[in-house]
Design a protein around this motif. Structure first.
Motif, mmCIF file in Angstrom:
data_model
loop_
_atom_site.group_PDB
_atom_site.id
_atom_site.type_symbol
_atom_site.label_atom_id
_atom_site.label_comp_id
_atom_site.label_asym_id
_atom_site.label_seq_id
_atom_site.Cartn_x
_atom_site.Cartn_y
_atom_site.Cartn_z
ATOM 1 N N SER A 96 2.998 6.052 1.010
ATOM 2 C CA SER A 96 3.024 5.221 -0.197
ATOM 3 C C SER A 96 3.323 6.028 -1.449
ATOM 4 O O SER A 96 2.811 7.137 -1.631
ATOM 5 C CB SER A 96 1.670 4.522 -0.370
ATOM 6 N N ALA A 131 1.836 -4.860 0.618
ATOM 7 C CA ALA A 131 1.343 -3.863 1.574
ATOM 8 C C ALA A 131 0.031 -4.310 2.212
ATOM 9 O O ALA A 131 -0.161 -4.198 3.429
ATOM 10 C CB ALA A 131 1.153 -2.526 0.868
ATOM 11 N N VAL A 176 0.295 5.211 6.800
ATOM 12 C CA VAL A 176 0.840 4.619 5.573
ATOM 13 C C VAL A 176 1.459 5.725 4.736
ATOM 14 O O VAL A 176 0.840 6.779 4.503
ATOM 15 C CB VAL A 176 -0.248 3.895 4.760
ATOM 16 N N ILE A 209 5.567 2.180 1.467
ATOM 17 C CA ILE A 209 5.362 1.374 0.261
ATOM 18 C C ILE A 209 6.026 2.081 -0.916
ATOM 19 O O ILE A 209 5.653 3.204 -1.283
ATOM 20 C CB ILE A 209 3.848 1.198 -0.039
ATOM 21 N N ASP A 210 7.013 1.400 -1.503
ATOM 22 C CA ASP A 210 7.702 1.975 -2.668
ATOM 23 C C ASP A 210 8.471 0.854 -3.362
ATOM 24 O O ASP A 210 9.039 -0.011 -2.686
ATOM 25 C CB ASP A 210 8.666 3.092 -2.248
#
Length: 458
Positions: free
Chosen positions: A55, A41, A53, A11-12
């Motif tokens: 992130s 997400a 995950v 996640i970015d």
């Protein structure tokens, strides 16, 4: 063949970072799925089952800590590694204190990142569980449900410890099956697993059954009897329906758990026991404690870790899997050539309410297998087993046509085939009524008695 490589959710909000991480992790041997903001997400987590995950702690639509808290609440066993700039290190440290596996500062070292991921995956899911042999512990728990996968991940983690576990769930949801799976995944797997239903044995017998008795302890005690605690020595004792245990026995059970020793009924000395306790209930133990029906101190002894089994109605994606698995098992048991369910029969199973959960589903499958005379189980047998009346699904136009014809037939029967009277009851003129009769192919003469007593004519 399904891809068994661990899936990592990255996640970015920076597309360049996403591309870089995807390339690096893919080259290391992982599968990668990505999201550019928090909501995307969370949506991914609803449909995919990542092993980890990764992130960024700063996202355009959410505070990094808030996203972490949401992930933690929904997926408590899912490891999270945070990527942070120097200015957000305090947030990363706080998240780590609240359960995040680790944090790395940007720009991050590639080897350090892959080492941290490997370490997190090793701790979260031991490598033995990635092999077919390592999955044997959960072989009886047939599921593709996201909720069940989360539950089993937690069960696998806690199985490695000696913590007492309280399994909650409705009757028939599979509490004993889960308890057996936890035992198989534990270091005690080679020792006995002993189960007892605390609500099925009278109080005066349950004490002897649990703790044993010596010869002459009471009328009928003609020999020494080893209790279930002793039988489970070195292994696991499963106390099913613990909420139904009488209060006097709750006191004695608490003493055994505190002292790790049992005193058989009539004996003067205690005997040491080494037993891991798993317990289960369908009752609300919080309400039972409030009503004075369950001891609070015993509750905390038993409820070190709590696992909640979802009812079958909340894991409907598992119903076809379970039904076909049970059918294969039962057809082999009975020597029947029943290979599957007709599509409408499987749909009926998938949409049934299932108040009896997995146990009820097994019973239904066993019944339809015993009665089936064809390779595919038909809808009618499933409806019979479910005690559901056969319902023919009609379109609105078909239902309206059928009702209209049945209504006309009833009127003609009531009026002995007299169209004038029937039209009057229907509040229609005779011409319109004749058109309705013609539409449905109804002939008034068929409804007239051979001898019309009142002599009326159309």
């Amino acid at each position: 063949m399904s891809d068994s490589r661990p899936l990592i959710l990255v996640i970015d909000d920076d597309p360049d970072i996403l591309r870089l991480l995807t390339m690096r992790l893919s080259a290391t041997g992982y599968r990668v799925t990505t999201a550019e903001h928090a909501q995307a997400a969370l949506n991914r987590l609803e449909v995919e089952h990542p092993a980890l995950v990764l992130s960024d702690i700063r996202l355009p639509d959410s505070d990094g800590l808030a996203l972490f808290d949401q992930i933690r609440a929904r997926h408590p066993s899912l490891p999270v590694i945070l990527l942070t700039a120097h200015g957000t290190i305090p947030d990363a440290v706080e998240a780590t204190a609240r359960g995040a596996f680790a944090y790395l500062t940007k720009p991050f070292d590639g080897k350090q990142l892959t080492d941290k991921i490997a370490q997190a995956l090793q701790l979260a899911a031991p490598s033995s569980t990635r092999t077919p042999e390592g999955e044997a512990w959960r072989s009886e728990l047939i599921s593709r449900s996201h909720r069940m996968e989360e539950l089993l991940a937690e069960a696998r983690l806690v199985a490695a410890t000696d913590a007492s576990i309280l399994i909650r769930g409705e009757s028939g949801s599979g509490k004993e099956v889960l308890a057996r799976a936890i035992h198989r995944a534990s270091p005690r797997a080679k020792a006995p697993f002993v189960a007892v239903n605390c609500g099925a044995i009278p109080e005066q017998l349950l004490e002897s059954e649990l703790f044993g008795h010596i010869k002459g302890a009471f009328t009928g005690a003609v020999a020494n009897h080893r209790g279930l605690f002793q039988a489970a020595h070195g292994g696991t004792l499963f106390l099913d329906e613990i909420g139904d245990m009488p209060l006097p026995l709750q006191v004695k059970l608490l003493r055994v758990l505190q002292e790790r020793a049992v005193r058989p009924v009539g004996a003067s000395e205690s005997m040491a026991v080494d037993v891991r306790i798993l317990s289960a209930t369908h009752r609300d133990l919080d309400a039972a404690m409030a009503e004075g029906q369950f001891r609070e101190d015993l509750y905390y002894r038993l409820n070190v870790v709590s696992l909640q089994l979802p009812p079958l109605s909340e894991r409907r994606e598992d119903i076809p899997l379970l039904a076909n698995h049970f059918l294969a098992t039962v057809s082999e048991k009975y020597g029947r050539q029943v290979n599957g369910f007709a599509p409408d029969a499987l749909e009926a199973l998938s949409t049934a309410p299932w108040p009896g959960n997995v146990r009820q589903l097994y019973n239904v499958v066993e019944q339809v297998c015993a009665l089936s005379t064809a390779p595919l189980v038909p809808l009618t047998l499933v409806q019979r087993a479910l005690r559901v009346p056969t319902i023919e699904v009609l379109s609105l136009a078909e239902a309206k046509t059928r009702f209209e014809r049945d209504y006309l037939v009833r009127l003609l029967k009531l009026t002995n085939g007299n169209v004038a009277d029937a039209a009057r009851l229907a509040e229609r003129n005779r011409t319109e009524f004749y058109r309705l009769l013609q539409k449905h192919g109804l002939t008034p003469e068929l409804f007239r008695a051979d001898d019309v007593a009142d002599g009326r004519q159309e």
